[in-house]
Design a protein around this motif. Structure first.
Motif, mmCIF file in Angstrom:
data_model
loop_
_atom_site.group_PDB
_atom_site.id
_atom_site.type_symbol
_atom_site.label_atom_id
_atom_site.label_comp_id
_atom_site.label_asym_id
_atom_site.label_seq_id
_atom_site.Cartn_x
_atom_site.Cartn_y
_atom_site.Cartn_z
ATOM 1 N N GLU A 96 0.826 -1.322 -0.118
ATOM 2 C CA GLU A 96 0.128 -0.143 0.070
ATOM 3 C C GLU A 96 0.860 1.284 -0.051
ATOM 4 O O GLU A 96 0.553 2.324 -0.744
ATOM 5 C CB GLU A 96 -0.942 -0.106 0.939
ATOM 6 N N LEU A 97 1.808 1.255 0.633
ATOM 7 C CA LEU A 97 2.774 2.337 0.825
ATOM 8 C C LEU A 97 4.334 2.146 -0.093
ATOM 9 O O LEU A 97 4.853 2.864 -0.821
ATOM 10 C CB LEU A 97 3.331 2.663 2.308
ATOM 11 N N CYS A 98 4.686 0.829 -0.007
ATOM 12 C CA CYS A 98 5.966 0.153 -0.796
ATOM 13 C C CYS A 98 5.822 -1.329 -0.582
ATOM 14 O O CYS A 98 4.971 -2.015 0.157
ATOM 15 C CB CYS A 98 7.201 0.948 0.071
ATOM 16 N N SER A 99 6.820 -1.948 -1.362
ATOM 17 C CA SER A 99 6.836 -3.154 -1.160
ATOM 18 C C SER A 99 7.613 -3.822 0.218
ATOM 19 O O SER A 99 8.161 -2.928 0.811
ATOM 20 C CB SER A 99 7.584 -3.862 -2.360
ATOM 21 N N ALA A 100 7.371 -5.088 0.421
ATOM 22 C CA ALA A 100 8.009 -5.415 1.752
ATOM 23 C C ALA A 100 9.621 -5.307 1.726
ATOM 24 O O ALA A 100 10.239 -4.881 2.542
ATOM 25 C CB ALA A 100 8.037 -6.956 1.872
ATOM 26 N N SER A 101 10.143 -5.191 0.416
ATOM 27 C CA SER A 101 11.813 -5.229 0.297
ATOM 28 C C SER A 101 12.076 -3.723 0.423
ATOM 29 O O SER A 101 13.080 -3.614 0.616
ATOM 30 C CB SER A 101 12.061 -5.920 -1.062
ATOM 31 N N GLN A 102 11.048 -2.764 0.261
ATOM 32 C CA GLN A 102 11.486 -1.358 0.358
ATOM 33 C C GLN A 102 11.283 -0.797 1.522
ATOM 34 O O GLN A 102 11.758 0.317 1.977
ATOM 35 C CB GLN A 102 10.621 -0.454 -0.830
ATOM 36 N N LEU A 103 10.607 -1.303 2.527
ATOM 37 C CA LEU A 103 10.068 -0.802 3.777
ATOM 38 C C LEU A 103 11.274 -0.514 4.560
ATOM 39 O O LEU A 103 11.097 0.579 5.264
ATOM 40 C CB LEU A 103 9.403 -1.992 4.687
ATOM 41 N N PHE A 104 12.428 -1.143 4.710
ATOM 42 C CA PHE A 104 13.612 -0.666 5.569
ATOM 43 C C PHE A 104 14.251 0.650 5.260
ATOM 44 O O PHE A 104 14.354 1.309 5.899
ATOM 45 C CB PHE A 104 14.690 -1.751 5.311
ATOM 46 N N ASP A 105 14.449 0.830 3.881
ATOM 47 C CA ASP A 105 14.762 2.031 3.486
ATOM 48 C C ASP A 105 13.732 3.209 3.731
ATOM 49 O O ASP A 105 14.044 4.396 3.809
ATOM 50 C CB ASP A 105 15.047 2.152 2.087
ATOM 51 N N TYR A 106 12.361 2.714 3.647
ATOM 52 C CA TYR A 106 11.507 4.019 3.653
ATOM 53 C C TYR A 106 11.579 4.404 5.127
ATOM 54 O O TYR A 106 11.444 5.753 5.458
ATOM 55 C CB TYR A 106 10.017 3.446 3.380
ATOM 56 N N VAL A 107 11.787 3.596 6.130
ATOM 57 C CA VAL A 107 11.847 3.943 7.443
ATOM 58 C C VAL A 107 13.299 4.541 7.749
ATOM 59 O O VAL A 107 13.202 5.673 8.372
ATOM 60 C CB VAL A 107 11.582 2.762 8.295
ATOM 61 N N GLN A 108 14.339 3.978 7.431
ATOM 62 C CA GLN A 108 15.386 4.396 7.515
ATOM 63 C C GLN A 108 15.658 5.922 7.028
ATOM 64 O O GLN A 108 16.235 6.919 7.760
ATOM 65 C CB GLN A 108 16.727 3.705 6.903
ATOM 66 N N ASP A 109 15.186 6.426 5.799
ATOM 67 C CA ASP A 109 15.367 7.645 5.403
ATOM 68 C C ASP A 109 14.498 8.394 5.837
ATOM 69 O O ASP A 109 14.279 9.781 5.351
ATOM 70 C CB ASP A 109 15.612 7.709 3.735
ATOM 71 N N GLY A 110 13.181 8.003 6.488
ATOM 72 C CA GLY A 110 12.221 8.942 7.089
ATOM 73 C C GLY A 110 11.207 9.262 6.183
ATOM 74 O O GLY A 110 10.315 10.133 6.511
ATOM 75 N N THR A 111 10.955 8.390 5.089
ATOM 76 C CA THR A 111 9.740 8.699 4.185
ATOM 77 C C THR A 111 8.664 8.326 5.071
ATOM 78 O O THR A 111 7.343 8.871 4.747
ATOM 79 C CB THR A 111 9.811 7.604 3.085
ATOM 80 N N ILE A 112 8.516 7.212 5.630
ATOM 81 C CA ILE A 112 7.469 6.846 6.840
ATOM 82 C C ILE A 112 8.179 6.923 8.079
ATOM 83 O O ILE A 112 9.263 6.397 8.229
ATOM 84 C CB ILE A 112 6.680 5.650 6.418
ATOM 85 N N GLN A 113 7.239 7.024 9.296
ATOM 86 C CA GLN A 113 8.043 7.171 10.732
ATOM 87 C C GLN A 113 8.284 5.773 10.889
ATOM 88 O O GLN A 113 9.289 5.781 11.819
ATOM 89 C CB GLN A 113 7.078 7.887 11.597
ATOM 90 N N CYS A 114 7.524 4.617 10.900
ATOM 91 C CA CYS A 114 7.758 3.349 11.243
ATOM 92 C C CYS A 114 7.213 2.162 10.257
ATOM 93 O O CYS A 114 6.449 2.404 9.505
ATOM 94 C CB CYS A 114 7.141 3.201 12.588
ATOM 95 N N SER A 123 18.362 -9.612 6.158
ATOM 96 C CA SER A 123 19.786 -10.394 6.280
ATOM 97 C C SER A 123 20.686 -9.987 5.144
ATOM 98 O O SER A 123 21.924 -10.179 5.420
ATOM 99 C CB SER A 123 19.424 -11.774 6.315
ATOM 100 N N GLY A 124 20.245 -9.507 3.874
ATOM 101 C CA GLY A 124 20.983 -9.173 2.752
ATOM 102 C C GLY A 124 21.825 -8.015 3.222
ATOM 103 O O GLY A 124 23.015 -7.672 2.562
ATOM 104 N N LYS A 125 21.492 -7.085 4.242
ATOM 105 C CA LYS A 125 22.120 -6.084 4.730
ATOM 106 C C LYS A 125 23.227 -6.403 5.607
ATOM 107 O O LYS A 125 24.482 -5.860 5.743
ATOM 108 C CB LYS A 125 21.212 -4.908 5.071
ATOM 109 N N ASP A 126 22.754 -7.316 6.678
ATOM 110 C CA ASP A 126 23.700 -7.779 7.635
ATOM 111 C C ASP A 126 23.170 -8.979 8.092
ATOM 112 O O ASP A 126 21.690 -9.042 8.519
ATOM 113 C CB ASP A 126 23.752 -6.697 8.830
ATOM 114 N N SER A 127 23.781 -10.040 7.828
ATOM 115 C CA SER A 127 23.030 -11.725 8.705
ATOM 116 C C SER A 127 22.617 -11.386 10.144
ATOM 117 O O SER A 127 21.921 -12.229 10.770
ATOM 118 C CB SER A 127 24.098 -12.659 8.594
ATOM 119 N N ALA A 128 23.145 -10.567 10.894
ATOM 120 C CA ALA A 128 22.682 -10.332 12.158
ATOM 121 C C ALA A 128 21.126 -10.150 12.444
ATOM 122 O O ALA A 128 20.525 -10.432 13.265
ATOM 123 C CB ALA A 128 23.564 -9.339 12.885
#
Length: 380
Positions: A96-114, A123-128
């Motif tokens: 509705e706002l973005c795909s599941a794969s985009q959500l991390f970046d949307y929150v990180q850059d403040g496009t959405i709050q949470c 895990s592709g960014k960091d396996s931890a």
């Protein structure tokens, strides 16, 4: 100041609990909330306050019909109740706002709050991030809950998401996934080696490769059709209740349990740090408490729902549960541990989280030994 805020919110939470148990009607509970807030914060009975009205957007990795999306919505509901409607979160399902794969970046850059997430997606960014959301042959849902709130688990989430300009709060610790649902019975590693299987998780994929199992990538939304058409021979999605939301039992009559590839999991909410820092202290405290209340509530809900659905699948829907033999289980256990130790050697963040989890496990050993079945449950 913070103690006063917690006292106010605890009072409100108690009122909510009474209302949920039928202690008051929906119309009367609103008045009780106002009275509780007024008695502890000095606001009037009409709910007026000098706090600002805050409205946030919360995306999700989960689709609208997914059982996990109901957790995101429940968190938003609790937060609004705790703040008497002053702090609201509007939920948006995956896509509705973005795909599941985009959500991390949307929150990180403040496009959405949470955003409501499952860390394995990152895990592709960091396996931890995977350990913060799932683990092979190790924790239970209760273990995750205890580790997060009573050991140093929560700090691991703060440290990892903090590297990406985010705060983090778990919303549910999941019990074990169902296991591999298949079109023919699985009783050995050799059976799995002859199949095309859908298996989530980076670490599980690495362990499966060591075991000679052919993993095929299939989106969750296509899992039912893939099993039906023979694109794959077996696959996993989540726990019994979530699996039932996809009706996997209709196309996969065999169920190899338990789920060595995910013995437990965590879903939560990641929060843009700039948005977080802009909140009044009272709203930050309410956000933390809403997440904590949601997590405890959903832990019980998930376990109970999975019990109910398991009975339905076995007793009414003709599902046959199979198990691996002891020798193969030990091979899988050893392979999972080896996979984790290898990752610890190459990723310090992964090692930080894994070491914390294993320290908790070690602290629980003596207690589990003497409580045995009386500690974590027993069957007939």
């Amino acid at each position: 100041m913070k103690k006063k805020i917690f006292a106010m919110l605890l009072c409100i939470a108690m009122v909510l609990s009474l209302a949920a148990c039928g202690g008051s009607s929906s119309s009367s509970s609103g008045g009780a909330l106002d009275q509780a807030a007024a008695s502890n914060s000095g606001s009037t009975s009409s709910g007026t306050s000098d706090l600002p009205t805050v409205n946030w957007k919360m995306g999700s990795t989960w689709g609208a019909g997914n059982v996990h999306f109901t957790v995101d919505k429940r968190f938003a509901e609790i937060l609004s109740q705790l703040t008497n409607g002053g702090f609201t979160v509007t939920n948006y399902a995956e896509g509705e706002l973005c795909s599941a794969s985009q959500l991390f970046d949307y929150v990180q850059d403040g496009t959405i709050q949470c955003g409501g997430d499952w860390g394995g997606y990152w895990s592709g960014k960091d396996s931890a991030f995977e350990l913060l959301s799932t683990i092979m042959d190790d924790f239970t849902g209760l273990d995750y809950y205890i580790w997060i709130y009573e050991a140093d688990g929560l700090q691991c989430y703060k440290d990892m998401y903090g590297q990406y300009n985010m705060n983090y709060f778990p919303l549910v610790t999941n019990p074990s996934e169902s296991g591999i649902r298949s079109v023919s019975p699985i009783t050995s590693i050799a059976d799995m080696q002859k199949m095309k299987i859908r298996l989530g998780g980076m670490m599980a994929g690495k362990a499966a490769q060591k075991l000679g199992i052919n993993i095929t990538a299939v989106p969750a939304a296509e899992l039912y059709e893939s099993l039906q058409r023979g694109v794959i021979d077996g696959g996993e999605f989540s726990g019994p209740k979530a699996d039932d939301s996809l009706k996997l039992q209709e196309v996969a009559k065999y169920w190899c349990a338990p789920a060595w590839y995910q013995s437990a999991g965590v879903n939560g909410v990641m929060v843009n740090m700039d948005a977080w820092n802009s909140l009044p202290e009272e709203y930050q405290t309410a956000f933390e408490m809403a997440a904590r209340l949601c997590c405890g509530e959903q832990l019980a809900r998930y376990y109970h729902n999975d019990m109910v659905v398991t009975n339905q699948m076995i007793d009414e829907q003709g599902i046959t549960v199979t198990h691996l033999n002891d020798e193969d289980w030990q091979i899988i256990r050893d392979t999972c541990k080896q996979t984790y130790l290898e990752e610890c050697e190459i990723n310090p963040n992964f090692k930080m989280v894994y070491d914390s989890m294993q320290a908790y496990r070690e602290s629980a050993t003596n207690y589990r030994d003497w409580t045995a079945d009386y500690g974590f449950g027993f069957n007939k």
